[in-house]
Design an enzyme around this catalytic site. Sequence first.
Site, PDB file in Angstrom:
ATOM      1  N   ARG A   1     -14.590 -22.072 -23.311  1.00 22.70           N
ATOM      2  CA  ARG A   1     -13.206 -22.170 -23.761  1.00 22.70           C
ATOM      3  C   ARG A   1     -12.907 -21.229 -24.937  1.00 22.70           C
ATOM      4  NH1 ARG A   1     -13.757 -28.670 -23.714  1.00 22.70           N
ATOM      5  NH2 ARG A   1     -15.937 -28.014 -23.883  1.00 22.70           N
TER       6      ARG A   1
ATOM      7  N   ASN B   1     -15.316 -40.436 -28.888  1.00 19.21           N
ATOM      8  CA  ASN B   1     -16.735 -40.168 -29.124  1.00 19.21           C
ATOM      9  C   ASN B   1     -16.865 -38.869 -29.916  1.00 19.21           C
ATOM     10  OD1 ASN B   1     -19.526 -39.754 -28.857  1.00 19.21           O
ATOM     11  ND2 ASN B   1     -19.280 -38.776 -26.841  1.00 19.21           N
TER      12      ASN B   1
ATOM     13  N   GLY C   1     -25.591 -29.872 -18.761  1.00 22.09           N
ATOM     14  CA  GLY C   1     -24.887 -30.938 -19.462  1.00 22.09           C
ATOM     15  C   GLY C   1     -25.605 -31.404 -20.721  1.00 22.09           C
ATOM     16  N   THR C   2     -24.871 -32.214 -21.509  1.00 19.69           N
ATOM     17  CA  THR C   2     -25.393 -32.631 -22.822  1.00 19.69           C
ATOM     18  C   THR C   2     -26.611 -33.556 -22.693  1.00 19.69           C
ATOM     19  OG1 THR C   2     -23.610 -34.280 -22.803  1.00 19.69           O
ATOM     20  CG2 THR C   2     -23.275 -32.326 -24.156  1.00 19.69           C
TER      21      THR C   2
ATOM     22  N   ALA D   1     -26.876 -27.013 -28.996  1.00 20.13           N
ATOM     23  CA  ALA D   1     -26.202 -25.725 -29.199  1.00 20.13           C
ATOM     24  C   ALA D   1     -26.407 -24.797 -28.014  1.00 20.13           C
ATOM     25  CB  ALA D   1     -26.715 -25.073 -30.476  1.00 20.13           C
TER      26      ALA D   1
ATOM     27  N   ASN E   1     -13.858 -26.333 -29.549  1.00 19.28           N
ATOM     28  CA  ASN E   1     -14.092 -25.843 -28.194  1.00 19.28           C
ATOM     29  C   ASN E   1     -13.346 -24.535 -27.932  1.00 19.28           C
ATOM     30  OD1 ASN E   1     -15.695 -28.081 -27.510  1.00 19.28           O
ATOM     31  ND2 ASN E   1     -13.873 -29.283 -27.044  1.00 19.28           N
TER      32      ASN E   1
ATOM     33  N   TYR F   1     -12.839  10.028 -56.863  1.00 20.07           N
ATOM     34  CA  TYR F   1     -13.823   9.610 -55.869  1.00 20.07           C
ATOM     35  C   TYR F   1     -15.215   9.808 -56.460  1.00 20.07           C
ATOM     36  CZ  TYR F   1     -17.027   9.411 -52.022  1.00 20.07           C
ATOM     37  OH  TYR F   1     -18.105   9.074 -51.235  1.00 20.07           O
TER      38      TYR F   1
ATOM     39  N   GLY G   1     -14.212 -37.656 -25.247  1.00 24.33           N
ATOM     40  CA  GLY G   1     -14.629 -38.852 -24.516  1.00 24.33           C
ATOM     41  C   GLY G   1     -14.050 -40.082 -25.205  1.00 24.33           C
TER      42      GLY G   1
ATOM     43  N   GLU H   1     -15.480 -39.715 -20.130  1.00 26.38           N
ATOM     44  CA  GLU H   1     -14.941 -38.391 -20.462  1.00 26.38           C
ATOM     45  C   GLU H   1     -13.476 -38.310 -20.033  1.00 26.38           C
ATOM     46  OE1 GLU H   1     -16.686 -35.613 -22.169  1.00 26.38           O
ATOM     47  OE2 GLU H   1     -17.351 -37.632 -22.626  1.00 26.38           O
TER      48      GLU H   1
HETATM   49  C1  UD1 Z   1     -18.607 -33.739 -25.861  1.00 25.00           C
HETATM   50  C2  UD1 Z   1     -18.751 -35.185 -25.346  1.00 25.00           C
HETATM   51  C3  UD1 Z   1     -17.433 -35.921 -25.614  1.00 25.00           C
HETATM   52  C4  UD1 Z   1     -17.109 -35.888 -27.104  1.00 25.00           C
HETATM   53  C5  UD1 Z   1     -17.083 -34.455 -27.627  1.00 25.00           C
HETATM   54  C6  UD1 Z   1     -16.987 -34.470 -29.134  1.00 25.00           C
HETATM   55  C7  UD1 Z   1     -20.248 -35.094 -23.400  1.00 25.00           C
HETATM   56  C8  UD1 Z   1     -20.329 -35.102 -21.917  1.00 25.00           C
HETATM   57  N1  UD1 Z   1     -19.013 -35.152 -23.911  1.00 25.00           N
HETATM   58  O1  UD1 Z   1     -17.582 -33.122 -25.113  1.00 25.00           O
HETATM   59  O2  UD1 Z   1     -17.551 -37.283 -25.183  1.00 25.00           O
HETATM   60  O3  UD1 Z   1     -15.850 -36.514 -27.327  1.00 25.00           O
HETATM   61  O4  UD1 Z   1     -18.307 -33.757 -27.262  1.00 25.00           O
HETATM   62  O5  UD1 Z   1     -16.804 -33.194 -29.641  1.00 25.00           O
HETATM   63  O6  UD1 Z   1     -21.254 -35.080 -24.043  1.00 25.00           O
HETATM   64  N2  UD1 Z   1     -24.287 -28.429 -24.886  1.00 25.00           N
HETATM   65  C9  UD1 Z   1     -25.580 -28.092 -24.556  1.00 25.00           C
HETATM   66  N3  UD1 Z   1     -25.921 -27.985 -23.252  1.00 25.00           N
HETATM   67  C10 UD1 Z   1     -25.055 -28.222 -22.238  1.00 25.00           C
HETATM   68  C11 UD1 Z   1     -23.738 -28.568 -22.580  1.00 25.00           C
HETATM   69  C12 UD1 Z   1     -23.386 -28.674 -23.899  1.00 25.00           C
HETATM   70  O7  UD1 Z   1     -26.411 -27.873 -25.437  1.00 25.00           O
HETATM   71  O8  UD1 Z   1     -25.455 -28.099 -21.069  1.00 25.00           O
HETATM   72  C13 UD1 Z   1     -23.924 -28.532 -26.308  1.00 25.00           C
HETATM   73  C14 UD1 Z   1     -22.793 -27.613 -26.708  1.00 25.00           C
HETATM   74  O9  UD1 Z   1     -23.321 -26.394 -27.203  1.00 25.00           O
HETATM   75  C15 UD1 Z   1     -22.068 -28.399 -27.804  1.00 25.00           C
HETATM   76  C16 UD1 Z   1     -22.370 -29.846 -27.472  1.00 25.00           C
HETATM   77  O10 UD1 Z   1     -23.453 -29.842 -26.558  1.00 25.00           O
HETATM   78  O11 UD1 Z   1     -22.576 -28.110 -29.089  1.00 25.00           O
HETATM   79  C17 UD1 Z   1     -21.173 -30.526 -26.821  1.00 25.00           C
HETATM   80  O12 UD1 Z   1     -20.819 -29.810 -25.629  1.00 25.00           O
HETATM   81  P1  UD1 Z   1     -19.309 -29.494 -25.280  1.00 25.00           P
HETATM   82  O13 UD1 Z   1     -19.273 -28.769 -24.008  1.00 25.00           O
HETATM   83  O14 UD1 Z   1     -18.621 -28.925 -26.437  1.00 25.00           O
HETATM   84  O15 UD1 Z   1     -18.793 -30.985 -25.003  1.00 25.00           O
HETATM   85  P2  UD1 Z   1     -17.318 -31.542 -25.137  1.00 25.00           P
HETATM   86  O16 UD1 Z   1     -16.560 -31.186 -23.933  1.00 25.00           O
HETATM   87  O17 UD1 Z   1     -16.734 -31.155 -26.426  1.00 25.00           O
HETATM   88 CA    CA Z   2     -17.330 -29.822 -28.064  1.00 24.06          CA
END
Ligand code: UD1
Ligand code: CA
Length: 461
Positions: free
Chosen positions: A16, A166, A77-78, A10, A224, A363, A137, A151
Amino acid sequence: MDGLTIVILAAGEGKRMRSRQPKVLHRLCGRPLIGYALRTARVLADRIVLVVGPDADGVRAAAGEGVRVVEQRERLGTGHAVLQAREACGAGTILVLPGDSPLLSSETLTALVAQHRAAGAAATVLTAVVDRPQGYGRILRQGGRVTRIVEERDATDDQKKITEINTSVYGFDARRLWKALGELRPDNDQGEYYLTDVIGLLARAGGRIEALAAPDPAEALGINDRKQLAAVAAIQRRRILDGLMEAGVTVLDPASTYVEDTVTIGPDTTLYPNVVLEGATTIGSECVIASGCQVSASRFGDRVTLKPYCVVSEAVVEDDATLGPFCHLRPGCHIGQKAKIGNFVEAKKARIGRGSKANHLAYLGDATVGEDVNIGAGTITCNYDGRAKHETRIGDGAFVGTNATLVAPLVIGEGAYVGGGSTITKDVPPGALAVGRAPQVVKEGWAARRARATTREEPGD
Ligand code: UD1
Ligand code: CA
């Protein structure tokens, strides 16, 4: 489930959404997005780790009891986000959930963990086959087995045609997850450490990658942007109404009825079209909520009737009371059993006793009204002197005549009467009659005298 750690991601900014608020705090049917992930996680996990971004006090506050919160200082990144959770995680199975996919069900996640463990997999991905895979993805397979996730922005035109996506839900074997995360490189279009790349790394290292397709592809829907928020809310809204109908609530027009996830309603209650029920609202059984009513954070007993167009916030309404049409209960009202609050009556911090009536155009602010009191049409409690608010107390069985102006602080005793049109500035003892208005003057024959005077003055006309 035994030894299960759930990591909820999170920390994303949610660019977006174009919002000042973190994405996961945006509300879906009355609950912040992160609330859905936490609720599902609580059903399953021994241990919950929430990864939040910097300056995310609101998200931390939403975490609640028993959740370990870790901070991802830089949003790299995730994959990088999951790595921040390492110290807080247990050994064994780690289930990663996105914080932005509120429709995920605990049944599906249970099935995923079971499959993951039964197969002794390095990773198990929850996938979904969808009509419109754009933005997600894509799952790449060879000989039926998942080999990697690509992705959308890094995908070739052919890969973009793949409709298996994904969901961002994965079961991992902890040891192999941490090893693979250490090997991630940010060599993609966004220059981020992608959790998705862990799947390819594990597969190449000979690990078994399992996949489970979500039985209902809607579960995969991630949020998103605000269009997705509205689309997912429409699904969730319908699910809430279906659940209510299954539990015995009549919803005359589900298409126009908005009931938040935080609302409970008893059986044999009827909701008319265009009703909005929000916040922590509880409605009893056999109530009728007519068209155009908006009720938030309120508690209703049984057999409460709301005639059309009532606006009610933070109120308690007891059994058999009737409101409306067109009444406005502002915060802090308590309406007793069988009481009636009618047309164009506004009340604020008002306690109305059992069986009392304010049927028209009044009132009532900062007022305590006893039982079986009649409040005449047009009565106003003057609770504000320009500086402070003052209280009006009206005893049981009192009768306040039409168009009374009750200047607070004021006490009207039990069984007292207030004459219509009175301005009451002094307390009225029990059983007394108070009249506070100019005595009526009657001038016999006045109209004819006026007519004659007019003729004299304007003879030409
Ligand atoms: C991500 C997946 C994608 C999948 C989609 C499903 C990756 C690279 N891509 O894309 O394959 O189809 O979710 O909904 O994982 N977050 C962090 N830290 C970060 C970035 C993101 O905690 O640095 C959290 C966000 O808050 C969110 C989740 O990770 O809850 C996913 O991130 P988001 O940017 O929404 O990824 P998508 O582009 O949706
Ligand atoms: Ca997402």
